[in-house]
Design an enzyme around this catalytic site. Structure first.
Site, PDB file in Angstrom:
ATOM      1  N   SER A 254      46.442  49.378  41.930  1.00  0.00           N
ATOM      2  CA  SER A 254      45.300  49.170  41.044  1.00  0.00           C
ATOM      3  C   SER A 254      44.591  50.447  40.608  1.00  0.00           C
ATOM      4  O   SER A 254      43.827  50.415  39.646  1.00  0.00           O
ATOM      5  CB  SER A 254      44.296  48.235  41.723  1.00  0.00           C
ATOM      6  OG  SER A 254      43.912  48.767  42.969  1.00  0.00           O
TER       7      SER A 254
ATOM      8  N   HIS B 127      47.689  42.517  40.562  1.00  0.00           N
ATOM      9  CA  HIS B 127      47.520  43.098  39.219  1.00  0.00           C
ATOM     10  C   HIS B 127      48.742  42.892  38.330  1.00  0.00           C
ATOM     11  O   HIS B 127      48.794  43.423  37.215  1.00  0.00           O
ATOM     12  CB  HIS B 127      47.175  44.584  39.313  1.00  0.00           C
ATOM     13  CG  HIS B 127      45.743  44.839  39.701  1.00  0.00           C
ATOM     14  ND1 HIS B 127      44.722  44.842  38.773  1.00  0.00           N
ATOM     15  CD2 HIS B 127      45.168  45.060  40.904  1.00  0.00           C
ATOM     16  CE1 HIS B 127      43.571  45.084  39.398  1.00  0.00           C
ATOM     17  NE2 HIS B 127      43.814  45.213  40.690  1.00  0.00           N
TER      18      HIS B 127
ATOM     19  N   LYS C 208      41.938  37.580  39.085  1.00  0.00           N
ATOM     20  CA  LYS C 208      42.052  38.618  38.051  1.00  0.00           C
ATOM     21  C   LYS C 208      42.478  37.951  36.743  1.00  0.00           C
ATOM     22  O   LYS C 208      41.647  37.333  36.090  1.00  0.00           O
ATOM     23  CB  LYS C 208      42.977  39.721  38.550  1.00  0.00           C
ATOM     24  CG  LYS C 208      42.246  40.526  39.619  1.00  0.00           C
ATOM     25  CD  LYS C 208      43.055  41.504  40.397  1.00  0.00           C
ATOM     26  CE  LYS C 208      42.125  42.191  41.400  1.00  0.00           C
ATOM     27  NZ  LYS C 208      42.793  42.600  42.625  1.00  0.00           N
TER      28      LYS C 208
END
Ligand SMILES: *Cc1c(COP(=O)(O)O)cnc(C)c1O
Length: 391
Positions: A180, A208, A239
């Site tokens: 990240s 991610h 996310k």
């Protein structure tokens, strides 16, 4: 000396070193623009990759689920906390990710705490990338297995360490899919080969990569075409999926074991109703359309190429995470503050989150941004970059 002096001293130290965190308070939904202190800002700080955090379809799904099921589950999954919604989410996620089965947890952090200590027991060896996420590090600490750290992305270092392993228990390789802070991707094909050669289990945390990589955002395993070669995919719903939650997917016997023994599944209440319903909607949308993922990558490519034209150093990212490299910690914070003054919200990432002298502004792309908003961001960054001698 009082019993609180340890706290006041520690806080003072953080303040002296410039590490004391005071978050900005947001007073609007999370979108391309947000309100802070009554002022509008272009938002390049959230992990809202697909714009789902404020998508009307997810909001509708959450509202109607609340009408039908209420808010809270009022129990852990194994007692009275499993609703038809939890079951549906797990089934849809398993289909989407192309795995045997999926179990949902309360967050991505919790998912790692659920998976790693439940699988890695005394006598086992965990091989962990040195830059793995804090939740993996904590999960490894919670397990009774021994942890061997290998150099970042370095499969030959990993192989050296696998060769030397003399344990009689399981071998487990664990890595972030996308890291990240730099936006670089784990060399998953090589890790999968090593896992096969040394009979190790392979766990990838795709926080991610979910909704970002692979067909329709199926993640890093799909990106590399490695279905069936990765034993466990840990994921987050917090996310790209726009809500809060986490999950683990993989072989049915592994997921079955997690449902029996993972402590956050047994001892912490189930995912809330609105989160679960909105996550189902997110999976439905992605299963039927590649539009949000395409838009995210269009924005990313445009943003990166504009920054490169201006001669900014944007590191080694191959994903929608853009680390705008500054170097000096103090300067990175000043740049971030100036960007904020000019209406662009992004955060400076400094030591100890990244190595000393590697401070950067982290710019997070989103499908929610319009092209003109990305253009505006480039203009602002260019002006501030010149002002601070970054370019
Ligand atoms: C963000 C992140 C998590 C935590 O996910 P949450 O759902 O926010 O708890 C776990 N692992 C990695 C690699 C992450 O980037």
């Amino acid at each position: 000396m009082s019993k609180y002096s340890w706290f006041t001293d520690s806080i003072q130290n953080l303040q002296d070193e410039g590490f004391y965190n005071t978050p900005r308070i947001i007073d609007s939904p999370i979108g391309a623009e947000i309100l802070i202190g009554g002022k509008k800002y272009l938002n390049f700080a959230s992990n809202n990759y697909l714009g789902f955090a404020n998508d009307p379809r997810l909001i509708r799904a959450a509202k109607s689920a609340i009408e039908k099921y209420g808010i809270g589950p009022a129990a852990v999954r194994t007692i009275a906390g499993t609703t038809t919604l939890h079951q549906e989410l797990e089934k849809r996620l398993a289909e989407f990710k192309k795995v045997d089965d999926v179990v949902v947890f309360q967050s991505g952090f919790t998912a790692n705490l659920a998976v790693i200590p439940t699988i890695a027991v005394e006598g086992d060896l965990i091989f962990s990338d040195e830059l793995n996420h804090a939740s993996i590090i904590d999960a490894c600490r919670l397990s009774k297995a021994e942890v061997v750290r290998y150099l970042h992305l370095n499969s030959s270092d990993l192989e050296e360490k696998l060769k030397k392993a003399k344990n009689i228990g399981k071998k487990i390789i664990v890595t972030d899919g996308v890291f990240s802070m730099d936006g670089d991707i784990a060399p998953l094909p090589e890790l999968a080969k090593l896992a096969q050669k040394y009979e190790a289990l392979l766990i990838v945390d795709d926080a991610h990569g979910e909704g970002v990589l692979g067909k329709n955002g199926r993640g890093v395993v799909d990106h590399f075409g490695l279905h069936g070669k990765v034993d466990i995919e840990v994921g987050t719903l917090s996310k790209a999926f726009g809500v809060v939650g986490g999950f683990a997917g993989g072989k049915k016997e592994i997921i079955a074991w997690l449902r029996q023994r993972a402590r956050p599944f047994l001892f912490s209440s189930a995912l809330t109703i609105p989160d679960t319903a909105a996550a189902i909607e997110a999976v439905k949308i992605l299963s039927s359309s590649d539009k949000p993922v395409k838009k995210l990558w269009e924005n990313t490519k445009f943003f990166k190429s504009e920054l490169k034209k201006l001669k900014f150093d944007i590191g080694t990212s191959t994903t929608p995470i853009i680390p705008l490299m500054i170097g000096d910690e103090k300067k990175a914070k000043e740049v971030s503050r100036e960007l904020f003054e000019r209406g662009l919200f992004s955060v400076a990432i400094t030591y100890p989150t990244v190595a000393k002298g590697k401070a950067r502004i982290r710019l997070m792309n989103s499908a929610a941004h319009s092209k003109s908003q990305v253009k505006k961001a480039v203009e602002t960054i260019s002006a501030v970059g010149k002002l601070f001698g970054v370019i």
